[in-house]
Motif scaffolding. Structure first.
Motif, PDB file in Angstrom:
ATOM      1  N   PRO A 167     -38.581 108.142  12.624  1.00 49.00           N
ATOM      2  CA  PRO A 167     -39.100 107.968  13.693  1.00 49.00           C
ATOM      3  C   PRO A 167     -39.238 106.475  14.364  1.00 49.00           C
ATOM      4  N   LEU A 168     -38.652 105.628  13.629  1.00 44.74           N
ATOM      5  CA  LEU A 168     -38.636 104.169  14.188  1.00 44.74           C
ATOM      6  C   LEU A 168     -37.520 103.989  14.847  1.00 44.74           C
ATOM      7  N   THR A 169     -36.432 105.014  14.890  1.00 41.95           N
ATOM      8  CA  THR A 169     -35.133 104.681  15.423  1.00 41.95           C
ATOM      9  C   THR A 169     -35.234 105.264  16.864  1.00 41.95           C
ATOM     10  N   ARG A 170     -34.201 104.957  17.617  1.00 44.11           N
ATOM     11  CA  ARG A 170     -34.345 105.177  19.286  1.00 44.11           C
ATOM     12  C   ARG A 170     -34.146 106.773  19.502  1.00 44.11           C
ATOM     13  N   LYS A 171     -33.089 107.280  18.710  1.00 46.84           N
ATOM     14  CA  LYS A 171     -32.891 108.747  18.524  1.00 46.84           C
ATOM     15  C   LYS A 171     -33.033 109.621  17.471  1.00 46.84           C
ATOM     16  N   GLY A 172     -33.591 109.149  16.641  1.00 44.30           N
ATOM     17  CA  GLY A 172     -34.014 109.963  15.465  1.00 44.30           C
ATOM     18  C   GLY A 172     -32.875 110.027  14.239  1.00 44.30           C
ATOM     19  N   LEU A 173     -33.031 110.709  13.157  1.00 44.20           N
ATOM     20  CA  LEU A 173     -32.046 110.802  12.416  1.00 44.20           C
ATOM     21  C   LEU A 173     -31.782 112.177  12.044  1.00 44.20           C
ATOM     22  N   ARG A 174     -30.639 112.486  11.668  1.00 41.32           N
ATOM     23  CA  ARG A 174     -29.990 113.680  10.864  1.00 41.32           C
ATOM     24  C   ARG A 174     -29.401 113.007   9.516  1.00 41.32           C
ATOM     25  N   ILE A 175     -30.074 113.542   8.392  1.00 44.09           N
ATOM     26  CA  ILE A 175     -29.600 112.888   7.112  1.00 44.09           C
ATOM     27  C   ILE A 175     -28.789 113.930   6.428  1.00 44.09           C
ATOM     28  N   ARG A 176     -27.621 113.921   6.051  1.00 42.30           N
ATOM     29  CA  ARG A 176     -26.880 114.985   5.335  1.00 42.30           C
ATOM     30  C   ARG A 176     -26.872 114.489   3.975  1.00 42.30           C
ATOM     31  N   VAL A 177     -27.498 115.167   3.108  1.00 43.72           N
ATOM     32  CA  VAL A 177     -27.768 114.833   1.429  1.00 43.72           C
ATOM     33  C   VAL A 177     -26.663 115.340   0.503  1.00 43.72           C
ATOM     34  N   THR A 178     -25.884 114.490  -0.078  1.00 45.81           N
ATOM     35  CA  THR A 178     -24.824 115.316  -0.751  1.00 45.81           C
ATOM     36  C   THR A 178     -25.193 115.649  -2.096  1.00 45.81           C
ATOM     37  N   ASP A 179     -26.291 114.703  -2.807  1.00 51.40           N
ATOM     38  CA  ASP A 179     -26.878 115.210  -4.220  1.00 51.40           C
ATOM     39  C   ASP A 179     -28.200 114.284  -4.042  1.00 51.40           C
ATOM     40  N   LEU A 180     -29.167 114.848  -4.748  1.00 48.58           N
ATOM     41  CA  LEU A 180     -30.485 114.428  -4.653  1.00 48.58           C
ATOM     42  C   LEU A 180     -31.354 114.833  -6.171  1.00 48.58           C
ATOM     43  N   VAL A 181     -31.871 113.613  -6.574  1.00 45.42           N
ATOM     44  CA  VAL A 181     -32.684 113.707  -7.689  1.00 45.42           C
ATOM     45  C   VAL A 181     -34.173 113.561  -7.328  1.00 45.42           C
ATOM     46  N   SER A 182     -34.965 113.951  -8.239  1.00 47.88           N
ATOM     47  CA  SER A 182     -36.511 113.637  -8.156  1.00 47.88           C
ATOM     48  C   SER A 182     -37.026 114.372  -6.641  1.00 47.88           C
ATOM     49  N   VAL A 183     -36.745 115.586  -6.464  1.00 47.04           N
ATOM     50  CA  VAL A 183     -37.060 116.239  -5.386  1.00 47.04           C
ATOM     51  C   VAL A 183     -38.618 116.085  -4.919  1.00 47.04           C
ATOM     52  N   PRO A 184     -39.395 116.305  -5.938  1.00 45.50           N
ATOM     53  CA  PRO A 184     -41.018 116.156  -5.555  1.00 45.50           C
ATOM     54  C   PRO A 184     -41.305 114.959  -4.825  1.00 45.50           C
ATOM     55  N   TYR A 185     -40.724 113.660  -5.247  1.00 50.87           N
ATOM     56  CA  TYR A 185     -40.875 112.402  -4.466  1.00 50.87           C
ATOM     57  C   TYR A 185     -40.509 112.475  -3.070  1.00 50.87           C
ATOM     58  N   VAL A 186     -39.424 113.168  -2.773  1.00 51.80           N
ATOM     59  CA  VAL A 186     -39.255 113.359  -1.389  1.00 51.80           C
ATOM     60  C   VAL A 186     -40.307 114.384  -0.564  1.00 51.80           C
ATOM     61  N   GLU A 187     -40.985 115.310  -1.452  1.00 49.07           N
ATOM     62  CA  GLU A 187     -41.899 116.319  -0.725  1.00 49.07           C
ATOM     63  C   GLU A 187     -43.096 115.468  -0.517  1.00 49.07           C
ATOM     64  N   ILE A 188     -43.244 114.304  -1.242  1.00 49.50           N
ATOM     65  CA  ILE A 188     -44.450 113.327  -1.113  1.00 49.50           C
ATOM     66  C   ILE A 188     -44.268 112.761   0.342  1.00 49.50           C
ATOM     67  N   THR A 189     -43.126 111.955   0.387  1.00 50.01           N
ATOM     68  CA  THR A 189     -42.759 111.546   1.522  1.00 50.01           C
ATOM     69  C   THR A 189     -42.902 112.326   2.858  1.00 50.01           C
ATOM     70  N   ILE A 190     -42.335 113.400   2.927  1.00 54.19           N
ATOM     71  CA  ILE A 190     -42.424 114.317   3.975  1.00 54.19           C
ATOM     72  C   ILE A 190     -43.888 114.850   4.442  1.00 54.19           C
ATOM     73  N   ALA A 191     -44.755 115.083   3.153  1.00 52.81           N
ATOM     74  CA  ALA A 191     -45.993 115.240   3.648  1.00 52.81           C
ATOM     75  C   ALA A 191     -47.167 114.129   4.038  1.00 52.81           C
ATOM     76  N   MET A 192     -46.700 113.104   3.435  1.00 53.18           N
ATOM     77  CA  MET A 192     -47.308 111.946   3.968  1.00 53.18           C
ATOM     78  C   MET A 192     -46.946 111.306   5.460  1.00 53.18           C
ATOM     79  N   MET A 193     -45.700 111.620   5.641  1.00 53.70           N
ATOM     80  CA  MET A 193     -45.383 111.448   7.280  1.00 53.70           C
ATOM     81  C   MET A 193     -45.959 112.232   8.121  1.00 53.70           C
ATOM     82  N   ARG A 194     -46.261 113.753   7.891  1.00 51.36           N
ATOM     83  CA  ARG A 194     -47.185 114.503   8.554  1.00 51.36           C
ATOM     84  C   ARG A 194     -48.306 114.071   8.781  1.00 51.36           C
TER      85      ARG A 194
END
Length: 415
Positions: A167-194
């Motif tokens: 949200p701090l970038t001028r155009k926003g971000l599209r992040i393509r993830v090739t591998d991901l560990v500890s998914v619940p921590y990402v869900e924490i991030t998304i819930a807090m950003m909300r």
């Protein structure tokens, strides 16, 4: 057994500090964790020119959507991985030159997938020594945004840092993830950003983050679920003991609360309600095979109580625990062997085979708070356990030994 007061979540406090610093307005954080890691994060913000007021029960942060208030700064990240990964990302949104360094322990931990992604987004970021490790310097001029590819197979914090940046970038971000560990921590991030006014979208393996910034709010920090795991485990290994942690219930953000499901599978009684979670020891602790990829911070907790199970305990898909504060998989194996327990390990697994009653020994902490706190649970059943560095718990829970001793006294009559 009375309720146990667990300090605030380290993961949530760090994210909340980033969000508060980036938001438009003044944010109040209620019951944040006060520990070496979070104090280091707050101090880093202060070095970057943010105002952080730290009262005992609440912290206030004056947000700066435009980035750091000073044109240059030196930031020492201590042992904190969130500090070392999130603050350079935040600094990139400003205008100036910012140098980051960290403890020898943190210098060893990897950053390369994150710093490579930041460079792909046009950030001028230079490593002084080994590529992908601290120290590093960010010459910031804001971040345009756009598309980026990220491998988050070592740490979900790489993805969290980029999501928070979006949200701090001028155009926003599209992040393509090739591998991901500890998914619940990402869900924490998304819930807090909300909660700070940003909705993250997802299209398959692409995370879509709009520009536009964050809005300030008042945010309550829930108790740390990883820290709670030691107290839940203490109940599970003590027949008739009961431990309740208020504030960690059905609405909790943290995936590590899922550790109680492992204890349930092993034979403990578990009750998760709206107001909190209770674990009761039944005198039964069954062996099992469990995939802990998503709750790997609680792997040492399970390893430390595995010697009391009635059969082998095999923990799988935890390769990322080898690049934490120490190689936790080998640290657990080494310490269990010191206690006389038979252990096997592989690249991403550990198997503990209960047999003879464990004998007391000095636990080698490797400077890792989670190793010490986990084997403190073993010490409830095995006399003569000591630690070469008991004070390293200050990273997340400075008062741990006192709180755990009090718990042990409460459980004393049931062992």
């Amino acid at each position: 057994m009375p309720a146990v007061d667990i300090p605030g979540s380290k993961s949530i406090t760090a994210r909340a500090l980033f969000l508060a610093a980036a938001a438009d307005g003044v944010t109040t954080l209620v019951r944040p964790l006060r520990s070496d890691d979070t104090e280091g994060f707050a101090e880093g913000l202060v070095r970057l020119g943010y105002r952080v007021g730290r009262a005992p029960e609440a912290w206030q942060v004056d947000g700066r959507p435009q980035g750091p208030a000073v044109p240059e700064a030196e930031v020492y990240c201590r042992d904190g991985a969130t500090t070392a990964r999130f603050l350079p990302t935040l600094a990139a949104t400003g205008r100036g030159t910012y140098r980051f360094d960290a403890s020898p322990q943190m210098r060893r931990r990897p950053l390369l997938p994150l710093t490579r992604a930041l460079r792909d987004l046009g950030v001028d970021l230079r490593h002084e020594g080994a590529d992908g490790h601290h120290p590093l310097t960010v010459v910031a001029k804001g971040v345009e945004g756009g598309e980026v590819v990220l491998d988050a197979g070592q740490s979900s914090q790489y993805l969290t840092a980029l999501l928070l940046l979006g949200p701090l970038t001028r155009k926003g971000l599209r992040i393509r993830v090739t591998d991901l560990v500890s998914v619940p921590y990402v869900e924490i991030t998304i819930a807090m950003m909300r909660e700070f006014g940003v909705e993250v979208g997802r299209e398959g393996d692409v995370f879509v983050v709009p520009p536009g910034g964050y809005r300030a709010t008042t945010y309550a920090i829930e108790p740390d679920a990883s820290t709670a795991s030691y107290f839940f485990a203490a109940a599970a290994v003590t027949p008739g003991a009961e431990v309740t942690v208020p504030g960690l219930g059905t609405g909790a953000l943290q995936g590590d609360l899922g550790f109680v499901d492992v204890l349930r599978r092993m034979g403990a009684e578990v009750s998760v309600g709206a107001e909190g979670t209770t674990v009761r020891g039944t005198g039964e602790l069954r062996g099992l095979t469990v995939n802990m990829r998503d709750i790997s911070d609680t792997m040492p907790t399970l390893a430390a109580i595995a010697p009391f199970a009635d059969g082998p305990v095999r923990i799988e898909d935890v390769a990322n625990t080898r690049v934490k504060e120490c190689d936790r998989l080998e640290a657990c194996a080494e310490n269990l062997r010191r206690l006389g327990v038979e252990v096997g390990t592989g690249p991403d697994w550990i198997e503990i085979r209960p047999g003879a009653v464990p004998a007391g020994a000095e636990i080698k902490s490797y400077g890792d708070h989670r190793i010490v706190m986990s084997f403190a649970v073993t010490g409830l059943r095995v006399p003569g356990i000591a630690f070469d560095d008991p004070g390293c718990v200050r990273k997340t829970f400075p008062g741990f030994h006192e709180a755990f001793a009090e718990l042990g006294e409460g459980l004393g009559g049931r062992r």
